[in-house]
Design a protein around this motif. Structure first.
Motif, PDB file in Angstrom:
ATOM      1  N   PHE A  37     -37.473  -2.904 -14.466  1.00 38.81           N
ATOM      2  CA  PHE A  37     -38.783  -3.495 -14.223  1.00 38.81           C
ATOM      3  C   PHE A  37     -38.836  -4.859 -14.904  1.00 38.81           C
ATOM      4  O   PHE A  37     -37.981  -5.192 -15.732  1.00 38.81           O
ATOM      5  N   PRO A  81     -45.998  -5.474 -13.400  1.00 35.77           N
ATOM      6  CA  PRO A  81     -46.131  -5.113 -11.976  1.00 35.77           C
ATOM      7  C   PRO A  81     -45.879  -3.635 -11.718  1.00 35.77           C
ATOM      8  O   PRO A  81     -46.606  -3.010 -10.951  1.00 35.77           O
ATOM      9  N   SER A  82     -44.847  -3.083 -12.342  1.00 35.11           N
ATOM     10  CA  SER A  82     -44.559  -1.658 -12.119  1.00 35.11           C
ATOM     11  C   SER A  82     -43.669  -1.152 -13.243  1.00 35.11           C
ATOM     12  O   SER A  82     -42.886  -1.906 -13.825  1.00 35.11           O
ATOM     13  N   THR A  98     -41.517   2.634 -14.077  1.00 36.13           N
ATOM     14  CA  THR A  98     -41.164   3.992 -13.672  1.00 36.13           C
ATOM     15  C   THR A  98     -40.291   4.621 -14.747  1.00 36.13           C
ATOM     16  O   THR A  98     -39.290   4.028 -15.170  1.00 36.13           O
ATOM     17  N   SER A 105     -44.910   6.775 -12.683  1.00 35.53           N
ATOM     18  CA  SER A 105     -44.903   5.336 -12.439  1.00 35.53           C
ATOM     19  C   SER A 105     -46.325   4.815 -12.494  1.00 35.53           C
ATOM     20  O   SER A 105     -47.265   5.495 -12.057  1.00 35.53           O
ATOM     21  N   GLN A 125     -48.559   1.083 -11.733  1.00 38.50           N
ATOM     22  CA  GLN A 125     -48.450  -0.159 -10.966  1.00 38.50           C
ATOM     23  C   GLN A 125     -49.539  -1.126 -11.395  1.00 38.50           C
ATOM     24  O   GLN A 125     -50.662  -0.724 -11.722  1.00 38.50           O
ATOM     25  N   ASN A 126     -49.185  -2.399 -11.378  1.00 32.37           N
ATOM     26  CA  ASN A 126     -50.153  -3.494 -11.505  1.00 32.37           C
ATOM     27  C   ASN A 126     -51.050  -3.353 -12.739  1.00 32.37           C
ATOM     28  O   ASN A 126     -52.269  -3.220 -12.636  1.00 32.37           O
ATOM     29  N   SER A 147     -52.485   1.711 -10.214  1.00 35.17           N
ATOM     30  CA  SER A 147     -52.296   3.096  -9.778  1.00 35.17           C
ATOM     31  C   SER A 147     -51.371   3.807 -10.743  1.00 35.17           C
ATOM     32  O   SER A 147     -50.653   3.180 -11.536  1.00 35.17           O
TER      33      SER A 147
END
Length: 1401
Positions: free
Chosen positions: A760, A791-792, A794, A849, A851-852, A872
């Motif tokens: 990432f 941004p992300s 995981t 994960s 996100q954003n 999310s």
């Protein structure tokens, strides 16, 4: 003849620097051809004034001076000047010395010296009347030939520098300077029209540098190892002239090459070495004396003398500098910033032998000399200085005192090497052309670091350990010279391909734009490979041309009005090539030890930070000055880049950081001693591997922060551009960050890493206002600001992998462990499965994960505020499925549209998939006042919103949680028996010290259920000692916390809570969270969007015959609003202003709390849906008031009145046999899992002790059990109250003094609070219009018939009134009836069997 021309030149140099010489005797000796002068004293004041060093000469003398002049062969043989034993002692200039107290004294001394020089010149000319038989042109060329070929030999050069307790000495056995030809061989050369080049070589032999510490009397008690011992190097000088009449060369190159450089630094020398490095940096940036008492004026005078700046600038430089105009703005930088460069530039005429006096001695007219100088002073020479080293090593040593056999013999220092840094292909190049252009490039081809010997009593790399070199090297960067070649010598005088070695005139780039285009990051890495730095400083006019200053006083060649059009720029670019770093125990302890040694000093900083003193009499800048600032503001820019970084963090094989971290954190070091022990390497050794593709750091700050801020802050409305430059900015970008688990096997190779964190990228931006005191009256100006973007991200891991990471963390987190930890081999094999081998029971993997993610923080002089969003979140489990395929089971999904999930209708309706443009899952903004005095400020504000969230508590999660590694194979523990001392704190009891390590390791038995923690030592004094891994302060604080009563804790909690909410403007929105609890796994079908939990449930509901029983818990929507607040968007630009700020305490209340759409229902097989609680909601009002009570003590007391009113909607509860069965199954599953977790100690931290040697230590212990670990003292604090967990077989019930114990009633608690902290009144009321309970069951007597019992309660109300003297509870039910129904499926209607039974109250 020639003697009349050559003798005065030699005499002038000798007489200028040496005391008490008779010119007549010296002249007669010179005419004889040889001069020998002994025991000469140097003129220290002349040296200081001409060198303009920031140092003072304490002493300087020459033992013997020899001058050999071959009068008969003066045109073919060189004049040889030999100095035998020259010694000088220097110290930093002291501001309290008589001749440096003021500008007047300094200028007086200079004027006196200059007048003396002027008086000497004509006398010398009169003494040396030229011979008329010799033509002047021939004499001039012959003298220049003699000067160009002078050989200088210095034998035994000794330079010493003293400061505080530091003694730095440089001893050079031999240094020789001579002229060479184009092949760099010794020759008698002259400058010709075809070859306007002069080459010289300086050879240095046996250079030794020592750094020692002296005592208060000035004596050195113990001599340290030399920093540098008998190092030889050679220097090549290359001068290029424009024409034969040029006295100043146009290009000067001075390059030095060292084949081998071996530096040695001991722990005593490290602080002194850092001090010397700081001295050099402070000298370069002109910080020496700026803020020291009594030295400021002297520095200003000295700098002005060097630069010869514009008249009238004296009033603009000092402690309280004021920004008056762009002219003075630039001028002040030259004074403060370029002092060192100007000083270095002043050496250029001396290096090349150009002086006004030479023209005088030749009998040339003064006017002719001045005209020549003016014509040649138009352009500065280009100077290139280079240092090149083929191989360098820096060894860090630890010293210890060692006494001789005799009692009266002096102690000696014994040193031991612990760490070594090796470097290949080092280059340092400086290019400058006057003051307007300065560039420095540093690079090296490759470097590596390795561990040596032992550290802190641990013999990990002794010679008898037979460990491989790969294990010793923990850092590696770049390449080696065998593969890279000699690129580090490119274009140097030692490169046969360079222009100077091929008879070609070299070209230099002196333009900033062209320089950046030529020397890019890629070009730097191609030349070096490991490290490259480029520092560029330019001073350009607005036309883009570099300013040119001549040999006249430098900047005065530029008119004062032109300074407004000067643009300065400073850029640093640093690049680190691909590197590999292994932070194992050996490396970390050595690095930490170096940091500790570096901090063990009492030196005052050279430059003390100035206090932000705001001058109230600031002059408003003119519009022209503001426009000039808008056009260009000088800035310092730094770019730091790391390419391809690999960091490996193995499990700690030993951990003694408890002795080092307190010193680094500013505490006193432990005085305990450590006994030596041999380290047995642990294999396999689990480790965490971190890989980063690229890291880039950008930093910028104004070059003249104080003057700029003074000017901009005086403007009424400064532009955004000007405000931007008043900050220092920092921007960090990380690309391709990933992490995984690996293992180092017995062969020294790593297993292929198992990915835990997927690649990432992220970015962080921050800015900080310079000199914030100037902006105190502008509350809207941000002082600090920080932005974080992700941004992300995981992360995936099996339970075995988390166990392994937990073991690695514990090995580092809990200090005091000397022995090697024991790792469960079965666990390692489970994590690192051999390729091609399938596991019998593959473990499920959790993957999460987000996100954003965006976070922003900002602080002003009045408030601190933060805002952020999270786009999310998804968590799913991957488990092996049928046919070898992997099945995906979603566990958490957000945002999810849960608006319709409170009713089972959504199962039969079409459902749209989640949109990509869905709102962020979570958004918040919070603003808190900076000061506790709220008289001029509003209270805090919290705005937050959360979208719908769906959770699937799948049985696969229980499988993941309850995993336990298998039993370890019967492998002997890799621990070395012997005496082990852990360095117990001084405050420990004597019995504890006796008990530590009293049991031999060979007799210990491993009683652990956890196989990856080392076995504890069972000692005799089990109940009286403490664990070494728990600090004494922590034990004391825990005992103090145990002694506090629940009433005091509640008092503190209420006080903190009230201070947080009394002026809080609150707006909270939480959409419904829907929890699915199936009794069997619900893998997501491949036909729906991955991770969609409602879609998965709906697919199973319609498409699968064997739908597992599922309990659906739909939590309510929540809305909370404070009084008088109007709805705002939860994400605001910070800082912001609320429409109706809360100024008084308690004005935020009452809060309005709305809960909607709470329901519980079940899904059974064959598309059966049964409700348990029908959708319902409530509206609540919470009011709190407080009043200060008079108190005799210092603490203020408050009386609280808390009122809570709740209006519930009608509640309908249904229950049937299948639902009860499903609830029982789910409760049974959860109970078994909970018992298993509690039994195994997976979630709870077990206590830090065991009752006896037979009791097994629970696995996953947070306290690292190790050799010498002793149980805690339980006399003052009960373990259940402190830790809250027990061993196997014990319940989780706390003692009677627990705040959560049932024996403490609400009435007792509130009454006690009323006594200790003032009165507390509590009033709560609930209103429920109707409660309906329906129980369904099949009729056992008749098939196909269902029985229903309905109970209804109407108009329920309850209230609780708690006061200091009483507690009153009231309940009210208007009506109560029970009905009994029977449903016959044939008739399809309900028949009332029992009529209403009404109960009224």
């Amino acid at each position: 003849m020639l003697e009349s021309y050559v003798t005065p030149i030699l005499m002038s140099y000798v007489n200028r620097y040496i005391k008490n010489l008779k010119p007549s005797d010296l002249q007669l000796s010179l005419w004889g051809g040889d001069v020998v002068l002994s025991k000469l004293e140097l003129k220290l004041d002349v040296l200081e004034q001409e060198l303009k060093l920031p140092f003072t000469f304490l002493s300087g003398h020459i033992h013997e001076l020899r001058i050999h002049v071959p009068w008969t062969k003066l045109g073919s043989e060189p004049v040889v000047i030999t100095i035998n034993t020259m010694e000088c002692i220097l110290k930093l200039k002291d501001g309290v010395q008589d001749d440096h107290e003021s500008c007047g004294s300094s200028s007086t001394n200079r004027s006196t010296t200059e007048s003396a020089k002027a008086a000497v010149k004509p006398r010398r000319i009169q003494q040396t009347t030229p011979d008329p038989d010799l033509p002047p042109g021939y004499v001039q060329s012959l003298i220049w030939r003699v000067i160009n070929n002078v050989n200088i030999v210095i034998n035994n050069l000794i330079l010493k520098y003293v400061e505080d307790d530091i003694v730095l000495s440089v001893n050079i056995t031999s240094a020789e300077c001579y002229t060479v030809d184009e092949f760099w061989d010794r020759a008698f050369m002259d400058i010709s029209a075809t070859d306007l080049v002069l080459r010289k070589v300086i050879n240095f032999s046996d250079c030794t540098v020592c750094l020692d510490k002296r005592n208060a009397s000035g004596k050195i008690e113990f001599y340290q190892d030399p920093l540098l011992y008998k190092c030889s190097f050679r220097t090549r000088l290359h001068f290029t002239y424009d024409n034969l009449n040029s006295k100043m060369p146009s290009t000067i190159k001075i390059h030095t090459l060292v084949e081998t450089l071996k530096l040695s630094i001991t722990d005593q020398q490290l602080p002194m070495f850092i001090r010397i490095m700081q001295l050099g940096i402070s000298l370069y940036y002109g910080e020496i004396g700026n803020f020291k008492d009594g030295e400021n004026e002297d520095l200003v005078c000295h700098t002005k003398d060097v630069l010869g700046h514009i008249s009238g600038a004296e009033d603009e430089i000092g402690h309280d500098m004021q920004y008056i105009s762009p002219e003075s703005y630039v001028q002040q930088d030259d004074d403060q910033q370029q002092g060192w460069v100007s000083w270095a530039w002043s050496f250029v005429p001396a290096i090349v032998g150009n002086d006004d006096e030479e023209g005088d001695f030749l009998g040339i007219d003064d006017g002719t000399t001045m005209n020549q100088h003016k014509s040649q002073a138009v352009k500065d020479p280009i100077v290139s200085i280079g240092f090149y080293c083929t191989k360098a090593t820096i060894t860090f040593k630890l010293t210890e005192m060692q006494a001789e056999s005799s009692y009266y013999s002096p102690q000696k220092v014994k040193s031991k090497e612990v760490i070594c840094w090796e470097q290949e292909g080092t280059t340092v190049e400086v290019l400058m052309s006057g003051e307007p252009f300065f560039d420095c490039q540093i690079g090296f081809v490759g470097c590596q670091a390795l561990c040596l010997k032992g550290i802190m009593g641990i013999k990990d790399f002794e010679e008898n350990m037979n460990r491989s070199d790969a294990e010793a090297y923990f850092f590696n960067c770049g390449e080696n010279l065998s593969t890279k070649g000699m690129t580090y010598l490119t274009n140097s005088l030692f490169d046969y391909r360079s222009p100077e070695n091929n008879g070609v005139r070299a070209e230099f780039i002196l333009d900033a734009a062209a320089h950046k285009e030529m020397y890019t990051e890629i070009a730097g890495m191609q030349r070096f490979g490991a490290f490259y730095m480029d520092y560029l400083y330019t001073m350009e006019s607005t036309s883009g041309k570099v300013l040119v200053s001549g040999n006249q006083p430098d900047v005065t060649s530029v008119k004062s009005e032109d300074f407004g059009h000067v643009q300065e720029m400073s850029t640093k670019t640093l690049i680190v090539g691909p590197l590999s770093l292994r932070l194992d125990s050996s490396a970390v302890h050595r690095i930490m030890k170096m940091i500790v040694c570096a901090l063990e000093h009492e030196y005052e900083p050279y430059s003390k930070s100035k206090q932000d003193s705001v001058d109230g009499t600031k002059a408003m800048p003119s519009p022209e000055e503001v426009a000039a600032l808008e056009e260009y503001i000088p800035t310092r820019i730094t770019n730091f880049t790391i390419l391809k970084c690999t960091v490996t963090i193995p499990m700690a094989e030993f951990n003694l950081l408890g002795h080092l971290l307190p010193v680094i954190m500013g505490q006193k070091s432990s005085s305990s001693l450590l006994n030596t022990t041999n380290l047995q390497p642990l294999r396999p050794l689990p480790c965490i591997q971190i890989l980063v593709d690229k890291m880039a750091l950008e930093h910028s700050m104004p070059m003249y922060a104080e003057q700029l801020v003074q000017t901009v802050s005086s403007l009424s409305q400064p532009s955004d551009n000007l405000l931007h430059y008043c900050y220092s900015h920092c921007y960090l970008k990380i690309f391709g960050f990933q992490a995984g688990l690996s293992s180092l096997d017995i062969n020294g190779s790593y297993n292929s890493p198992v990915s835990v964190v997927s690649p990432f990228s992220t970015a962080v931006y921050g800015k900080m206002l310079k000199l914030p005191n100037y902006w105190s009256k502008r509350s809207h100006v941000a002082v600090k600001e920080c932005i974080f973007e992700l941004p992300s991200l995981t992360i995936q891991a099996t339970r075995a992998q988390t166990f392994l990471m937990q073991a690695i963390w514990q090995s580092w987190a809990y200090t005091g462990n000397v022995s090697s930890p024991v790792v469960n081999e079965a666990l390692v094999n489970e994590v690192f499965q051999p390729s091609g081998v399938k596991s019998k029971n593959p473990l499920p993997t959790l993957e999460g994960s987000i996100q954003n993610v965006e976070l922003k923080y900002c602080s002003t002089s009045l408030v601190k505020c933060a805002s952020g969003t999270m786009g999310s979140i998804k968590i799913c489990a991957k488990a092996p499925g049928d046919g070898g395929k992997e099945k995906l089971i979603p566990l958490i999904q957000g945002p999810s549209d849960t608006r319709d999930l409170y009713s089972s209708k959504w199962l039969n309706e079409s459902r749209k998939p989640e949109s990509i443009l869905a709102p962020d899952l979570f958004a918040f903004t919070i603003q808190i006042p900076q000061h506790k005095d709220y008289s001029y400020n509003s209270g805090a504000v919290l705005l937050a919103s959360m979208q719908g969230l769906t959770v699937n508590i799948d049985p696969i999660l229980y499988t993941w949680l309850t995993y336990q590694p298998q039993k370890r194979s019967s492998r002997p523990m890799q621990q070395q028996s012997g005496s082990v001392s852990l360095g117990t704190p001084v405050t420990r009891k004597k019995e504890d010290e006796v008990s530590v390590g009293s049991t031999p390791l060979a007799k210990q038995q491993s009683n652990q259920a956890s196989e990856y923690a080392s076995s504890p030592v069972k000692t005799k004094t089990v109940t009286e000692s403490r664990p070494l891994s728990v600090p004494v302060k922590a034990m004391l604080s825990s005992s103090e916390s145990c002694s506090r009563s629940p009433e005091e804790k509640m008092k503190e909690f209420i006080g903190v809570l009230w201070n947080a909410v009394k002026r809080l403007t609150l707006q909270l929105e939480v959409q419904s969270c829907c929890v699915f609890i199936p009794n069997d796994s619900l893998p997501s079908p491949s036909t729906i969007v991955s991770g969609d939990i409602p879609g998965t449930v709906r697919s199973w509901y319609h498409g699968q015959a064997s739908m597992p029983g599922t309990l659906i818990l739909c939590l309510p929507q929540i809305k909370v609003m404070s009084a008088g607040h109007k709805y705002m968007e939860p994400l605001q630009e910070i800082p912001f202003v609320v429409q109706r700020p809360i100024l008084e305490e308690g004005d935020a209340f009452p809060w309005t709390i709305n809960l909607n759409h709470f329901s519980i229902y079940t899904l059974l097989g064959q598309q059966m849906t049964l409700n348990i609680i029908e959708p319902m909601g409530c509206t609540s009002t919470l009011a709190v008031t407080s009043q200060a009570l008079p108190s005799a003590g210092s603490e203020s007391r408050h009386s609280f009145v808390v009122c809570l009113h709740v209006d519930l909607e009608s509640l309908e509860v249904k229950c049937s046999n299948p639902q009860v069965q499903l609830l029982y199954e789910l409760a049974d599953i959860m109970n078994k899992v909970w018992n298993k977790i509690q039994k195994k100690g997976i979630l709870h931290h077990p206590p830090a002790y065991t009752e006896s040697t037979s009791g097994p230590a629970p696995p996953g212990s947070p306290v690292k059990s190790s050799v010498g670990t002793a149980p805690p003292d339980t006399s003052t604090c009960s373990p259940s109250a402190d830790i809250g967990t027990t061993t196997e077989g014990e319940s989780l019930q706390g003692g009677d003094d627990s705040p959560f114990s049932d024996s403490v009633t609400l009435e007792q608690t509130t009454s006690n609070i009323g006594v200790s902290s003032g009165r507390v009144s509590l009033w709560m009321q609930w209103m429920l219009p109707k409660l309906t309970v329906k129980l369904f069951a099949p009729d056992p007597e008749s098939k196909g018939t269902e029985i229903c019992v309905v109970g209804e309660l109407e108009d329920l109300s309850a209230s609780v009134d708690v006061q200091d003297v009483y507690t009153k509870v009231k309940c009210k039910i208007e009506s109560f009836n029970i009905d009994h129904y029977r449903n016959r499926q044939l008739q399809n209607f309900w028949m009332v069997l029992i009529s209403n039974m009404d109960f009224c109250h």
